[in-house]
Write a protein that holds these residues in place. Structure first.
Motif, PDB file in Angstrom:
ATOM      1  N   SER A  43      34.387  37.690  44.864  1.00  0.00           N
ATOM      2  CA  SER A  43      33.001  37.684  45.348  1.00  0.00           C
ATOM      3  C   SER A  43      32.919  37.095  46.749  1.00  0.00           C
ATOM      4  CB  SER A  43      32.104  36.841  44.434  1.00  0.00           C
ATOM      5  OG  SER A  43      32.167  37.300  43.118  1.00  0.00           O
ATOM      6  N   GLU A  44      33.607  35.973  46.940  1.00  0.00           N
ATOM      7  CA  GLU A  44      33.551  35.333  48.255  1.00  0.00           C
ATOM      8  C   GLU A  44      34.115  36.246  49.340  1.00  0.00           C
ATOM      9  OE1 GLU A  44      35.525  31.583  47.690  1.00  0.00           O
ATOM     10  OE2 GLU A  44      33.773  30.703  46.684  1.00  0.00           O
ATOM     11  N   TRP A  45      35.175  36.967  48.989  1.00  0.00           N
ATOM     12  CA  TRP A  45      35.741  37.888  49.984  1.00  0.00           C
ATOM     13  C   TRP A  45      34.806  39.075  50.248  1.00  0.00           C
ATOM     14  CZ3 TRP A  45      38.582  37.743  53.945  1.00  0.00           C
ATOM     15  CH2 TRP A  45      39.636  36.832  54.038  1.00  0.00           C
ATOM     16  N   LEU A  46      34.198  39.569  49.177  1.00  0.00           N
ATOM     17  CA  LEU A  46      33.330  40.728  49.363  1.00  0.00           C
ATOM     18  C   LEU A  46      32.156  40.359  50.283  1.00  0.00           C
ATOM     19  CD1 LEU A  46      33.429  43.609  48.507  1.00  0.00           C
ATOM     20  CD2 LEU A  46      31.852  43.091  46.653  1.00  0.00           C
ATOM     21  N   ILE A  47      31.658  39.145  50.130  1.00  0.00           N
ATOM     22  CA  ILE A  47      30.563  38.685  50.994  1.00  0.00           C
ATOM     23  C   ILE A  47      31.057  38.555  52.439  1.00  0.00           C
ATOM     24  CG2 ILE A  47      29.031  36.714  51.468  1.00  0.00           C
ATOM     25  CD1 ILE A  47      28.966  36.342  48.337  1.00  0.00           C
ATOM     26  N   ARG A  48      32.239  37.988  52.617  1.00  0.00           N
ATOM     27  CA  ARG A  48      32.800  37.881  53.978  1.00  0.00           C
ATOM     28  C   ARG A  48      32.984  39.249  54.614  1.00  0.00           C
ATOM     29  NH1 ARG A  48      37.029  34.525  51.717  1.00  0.00           N
ATOM     30  NH2 ARG A  48      36.124  32.466  51.608  1.00  0.00           N
ATOM     31  N   LEU A  49      33.522  40.189  53.813  1.00  0.00           N
ATOM     32  CA  LEU A  49      33.803  41.512  54.390  1.00  0.00           C
ATOM     33  C   LEU A  49      32.502  42.260  54.662  1.00  0.00           C
ATOM     34  CD1 LEU A  49      36.878  42.739  52.286  1.00  0.00           C
ATOM     35  CD2 LEU A  49      36.879  41.545  54.487  1.00  0.00           C
ATOM     36  N   GLY A  50      31.590  42.203  53.688  1.00  0.00           N
ATOM     37  CA  GLY A  50      30.337  42.933  53.847  1.00  0.00           C
ATOM     38  C   GLY A  50      29.506  42.401  55.003  1.00  0.00           C
ATOM     39  N   ASP A  51      29.478  41.079  55.137  1.00  0.00           N
ATOM     40  CA  ASP A  51      28.653  40.443  56.162  1.00  0.00           C
ATOM     41  C   ASP A  51      29.517  39.919  57.315  1.00  0.00           C
ATOM     42  OD1 ASP A  51      26.341  39.532  57.338  1.00  0.00           O
ATOM     43  OD2 ASP A  51      26.266  37.652  56.188  1.00  0.00           O
ATOM     44  N   GLY A  52      30.674  40.540  57.524  1.00  0.00           N
ATOM     45  CA  GLY A  52      31.578  40.103  58.592  1.00  0.00           C
ATOM     46  C   GLY A  52      31.393  40.914  59.859  1.00  0.00           C
ATOM     47  N   THR A  53      32.282  41.854  60.112  1.00  0.00           N
ATOM     48  CA  THR A  53      32.171  42.726  61.292  1.00  0.00           C
ATOM     49  C   THR A  53      31.701  44.117  60.849  1.00  0.00           C
ATOM     50  OG1 THR A  53      34.438  43.503  61.048  1.00  0.00           O
ATOM     51  CG2 THR A  53      34.104  41.535  62.401  1.00  0.00           C
ATOM     52  N   ASP A  54      31.383  44.969  61.798  1.00  0.00           N
ATOM     53  CA  ASP A  54      31.001  46.356  61.470  1.00  0.00           C
ATOM     54  C   ASP A  54      32.135  47.049  60.732  1.00  0.00           C
ATOM     55  OD1 ASP A  54      28.621  45.916  62.693  1.00  0.00           O
ATOM     56  OD2 ASP A  54      29.106  46.998  64.557  1.00  0.00           O
ATOM     57  N   GLU A  55      33.347  46.795  61.206  1.00  0.00           N
ATOM     58  CA  GLU A  55      34.497  47.460  60.589  1.00  0.00           C
ATOM     59  C   GLU A  55      34.691  46.999  59.145  1.00  0.00           C
ATOM     60  OE1 GLU A  55      38.333  46.867  62.449  1.00  0.00           O
ATOM     61  OE2 GLU A  55      39.294  48.282  61.064  1.00  0.00           O
ATOM     62  N   SER A  56      34.607  45.697  58.929  1.00  0.00           N
ATOM     63  CA  SER A  56      34.844  45.208  57.563  1.00  0.00           C
ATOM     64  C   SER A  56      33.719  45.664  56.635  1.00  0.00           C
ATOM     65  CB  SER A  56      35.002  43.687  57.558  1.00  0.00           C
ATOM     66  OG  SER A  56      33.789  43.043  57.882  1.00  0.00           O
ATOM     67  N   HIS A  57      32.507  45.718  57.171  1.00  0.00           N
ATOM     68  CA  HIS A  57      31.380  46.204  56.376  1.00  0.00           C
ATOM     69  C   HIS A  57      31.617  47.656  55.955  1.00  0.00           C
ATOM     70  CE1 HIS A  57      27.122  46.552  55.117  1.00  0.00           C
ATOM     71  NE2 HIS A  57      27.265  47.810  55.529  1.00  0.00           N
ATOM     72  N   ALA A  58      32.028  48.472  56.914  1.00  0.00           N
ATOM     73  CA  ALA A  58      32.253  49.897  56.631  1.00  0.00           C
ATOM     74  C   ALA A  58      33.386  50.074  55.616  1.00  0.00           C
ATOM     75  CB  ALA A  58      32.587  50.644  57.929  1.00  0.00           C
ATOM     76  N   ARG A  59      34.421  49.278  55.759  1.00  0.00           N
ATOM     77  CA  ARG A  59      35.552  49.403  54.825  1.00  0.00           C
ATOM     78  C   ARG A  59      35.146  48.957  53.415  1.00  0.00           C
ATOM     79  NH1 ARG A  59      41.103  49.424  56.885  1.00  0.00           N
ATOM     80  NH2 ARG A  59      41.176  49.403  59.168  1.00  0.00           N
ATOM     81  N   ALA A  60      34.367  47.884  53.338  1.00  0.00           N
ATOM     82  CA  ALA A  60      33.937  47.390  52.025  1.00  0.00           C
ATOM     83  C   ALA A  60      33.017  48.407  51.349  1.00  0.00           C
ATOM     84  CB  ALA A  60      33.247  46.036  52.168  1.00  0.00           C
ATOM     85  N   GLN A  61      32.104  48.982  52.128  1.00  0.00           N
ATOM     86  CA  GLN A  61      31.187  49.968  51.556  1.00  0.00           C
ATOM     87  C   GLN A  61      31.952  51.208  51.089  1.00  0.00           C
ATOM     88  OE1 GLN A  61      27.677  49.463  51.086  1.00  0.00           O
ATOM     89  NE2 GLN A  61      28.216  51.140  49.696  1.00  0.00           N
ATOM     90  N   ALA A  62      32.925  51.633  51.897  1.00  0.00           N
ATOM     91  CA  ALA A  62      33.725  52.809  51.524  1.00  0.00           C
ATOM     92  C   ALA A  62      34.486  52.541  50.223  1.00  0.00           C
ATOM     93  CB  ALA A  62      34.695  53.159  52.655  1.00  0.00           C
ATOM     94  N   ALA A  63      34.989  51.330  50.075  1.00  0.00           N
ATOM     95  CA  ALA A  63      35.740  50.984  48.865  1.00  0.00           C
ATOM     96  C   ALA A  63      34.833  51.015  47.639  1.00  0.00           C
ATOM     97  CB  ALA A  63      36.376  49.604  49.026  1.00  0.00           C
TER      98      ALA A  63
END
Lengths: 330, 258
Positions: B148-168
């Motif tokens: 959960s903590e990682w998903l929040i970091r990725l989702g609310d991190g950079t544009d790239e990490s957000h896009a990758r998390a959403q795609a996953a």
């Protein structure tokens, strides 16, 4: 896992430092006092230790690769769990050692960058491939065994954080070594195929493991300062001989043959080994070992592929800090 | 040289234990593939830790399945000598690691379920399963927090990490339905108080997901088409490759002690 004696001679910049401080420092070393991060120390001492500790850390991390190569193929669930736990321990050693190196004033990022750029060394034993399951046993038995031989004296190293790290690392390495030997014992009590696998692994690893102790004393250029500073307490050849003397009876118990037909036991009970092929050692150090390129490529790939993750974590932390500041201001 | 697959008498209880054991082993194996290759050393440690927990759970569940079956199978035979059609894990856990976001989303979907599932299973009338559940629940709670903590970091991190998390999330969503499905054999165990009905956990599972997704500024898909088949051995193409690696030693050198 282990660092080998790669350090090159320091340039002497102590002339710039206060002679009184230097004398006082040496007196503390001679009195077996531990030097701590905030204590005064000669620049060359700091530099030597930063290099040695970071090389040691890099070795732990690169050392995860040859053993990690067998995690997904371990032959039983018990072996799989034990191997995964062992490789995880190596990673923990790496982290611990980077932290020890950081107390000398260089950040982990800088140290890792130097390794990825090929400017910093790691133990060349990890430039050999793990081809069969017996290699996992042999690495535990011999590579960790050699590491312990090197690291036990480091538990008394003059630099406090390194000495303390080594105490913990040695405990875990000694467990790994027993685990490796137990894998070998199981193989040697098994089928002909398994015994042959064990012998083949010993044949391939024996000489590279002897090289882990570094160049012979006759050609070693840098031991004097390290000895004077009580970073190094035994010479390369002394440690190598201790290792050989401890290992030969273990091989005999396994029923394996050390791949050195010229080896004889002298009147004092020491096992005298044949001449080591130092050309091979130099080649591997120069980047021409069987796996140098693969190991560096794997570490660089992990680093590059992970860049966006580290950036995301940093960006999130910054956003969070900003929000907290904004909240506090309301 | 090769070894024939073992035969397993899949009574409802044996099958029940095998399914959970396979989930844990396959996911643990996938996570162990990261060891030495993670984005940072702390994650090499964390992913290995989670893998070790899961492999530990798998070993207990396999041993229990072997005991419940009462023949001469054991944890290693069950893990190493069944082929892809005999594996009973969820399709979700066999999905490849992909990038770090895919690994974490897969873990998040699974751990959010496992945490609830094992907690409920602590009340099982089967004392062995209740004990396994008690241990697994503690571990799953940590796994869920980590993911959960990682998903929040990725989702609310950079544009790239957000896009990758959403795609996953979008890619793995269709594999989540299987976690809540139950067949007749398992329904009998539920009636007997040995297993619990995973369907009853779906609401709370969704709540966990939407809480985390909302903090992560990510969106859960609306489509409800779900892939199924893992529980009866109809897998994705990925599992066969995983097994050929996992089982290579036992298949190449049959019947030896390691």
């Amino acid at each position: 896992m282990y660092t080998q004696a790669l350090n090159t001679a320091e340039t002497n910049d102590r002339s710039l430092e206060d002679a009184g401080q230097a004398a006082q420092f040496q007196a503390r070393i001679d009195a077996e006092e531990r030097i701590e991060p905030n204590d005064w120390m000669p620049a060359a001492y700091r530099k030597t230790l930063t290099r040695q500790i970071s090389q040691h850390a890099h070795s732990e991390i690169v050392g995860m690769l040859p053993e990690g190569n067998w995690i997904t193929r371990a032959p039983t669930l018990r072996r799989k769990a034990a191997l995964l736990a062992k490789v995880q321990d190596e990673c923990g050693h790496g982290l611990y050692l980077y932290a020890a190196a950081e107390t000398l004033g260089t950040s982990r990022e800088e140290l890792v960058d130097a390794m990825l750029a090929g400017k910093a060394k790691y133990s060349s034993i990890f430039n050999y491939p793990t081809l069969t399951w017996a290699d996992i046993g042999t690495i535990g038995w011999l590579v960790d065994g050699a590491a312990i031989m090197n690291q036990i004296p480091l538990c008394r190293c003059s630099y406090g954080p390194y000495a303390r790290a080594m105490i913990r690392v040695c405990k875990e390495e000694s467990f790994h070594q027993r685990q490796g030997y137990e894998i070998m014992l199981t193989l040697c009590r098994g089928s002909d195929e398994q015994k042959a696998m064990a012998q083949d692994a010993l044949n391939r690893w024996w000489w590279p493991v002897l090289m882990m102790f570094g160049p012979p004393d006759s050609t070693s250029q840098h031991s004097d300062t390290s000895t004077k500073w009580k970073i190094k307490r035994f010479s390369n050849d002394e440690l190598r001989q201790k290792f050989v003397d401890a290992t030969v009876p273990q091989a005999q118990y396994l029923g394996l043959t050390i791949p050195d037909p010229g080896m004889i036991q002298d009147a004092d009970g020491h096992w005298r080994y044949s001449e080591i092929d130092w050309t091979e050692f130099k080649q591997v150090l120069a980047g021409n070992g069987p796996c140098n390129r693969d190991r560096m490529a794997a570490r660089r790939k992990a680093h590059e592929d992970g860049a966006w993750v580290r950036e995301a974590a940093a960006a999130y932390a910054a956003k969070r800090a900003h929000r907290q500041t904004a909240q506090a201001a309301e | 040289m090769s070894v024939a697959n073992i035969e397993v008498s899949e009574t409802p209880l044996v099958l029940y234990a095998l399914r959970r054991a396979d989930d844990a082993l396959i996911l643990g194996h996938r996570l162990s593939e990261w060891c030495g290759h993670a984005p940072m050393l702390e994650e090499d440690m964390a992913l290995s830790n989670i893998a070790l927990d899961l492999i530990g759970q798998a070993r207990e569940l396999y041993s229990y399945a072997a005991k419940a079956e009462g023949k001469d199978n054991d944890e290693d035979k069950l893990a190493y000598l069944r082929d892809v059609r005999q594996y009973r894990n969820l399709l979700l856990v066999e999905q490849p690691n992909g990038d770090f976001a895919q690994t974490l989303v897969r873990q998040f979907f699974y751990s959010a379920f496992a945490d609830l599932y094992w907690r409920a299973m602590m009340n099982s009338r089967d004392t062995t399963l209740a004990a396994i559940a008690a241990k697994s629940e503690k571990e799953s709670a940590y796994h869920l927090r980590h993911a959960s903590e990682w998903l929040i970091r990725l989702g609310d991190g950079t544009d790239e990490s957000h896009a990758r998390a959403q795609a996953a999330i979008d890619q793995l969503w269709a594999f989540t339905g299987e976690m809540f499905a139950v067949d007749d054999g398992e329904r009998a165990l539920i009636h007997a108080g040995i297993a619990i009905d995973p369907g009853t956990l779906r609401g709370r599972w969704l709540q966990t997901l939407s809480d985390v997704a909302s903090e992560a500024t990510l969106v859960l898909p609306q489509n409800d088409w779900m892939q199924q088949g893992g529980r009866v051995g109809r897998h994705s193409e990925h599992l066969g490759h995983l097994l050929s690696e996992l089982q290579s030693m036992q298949r190449t050198f049959p019947g030896l002690t390691w």
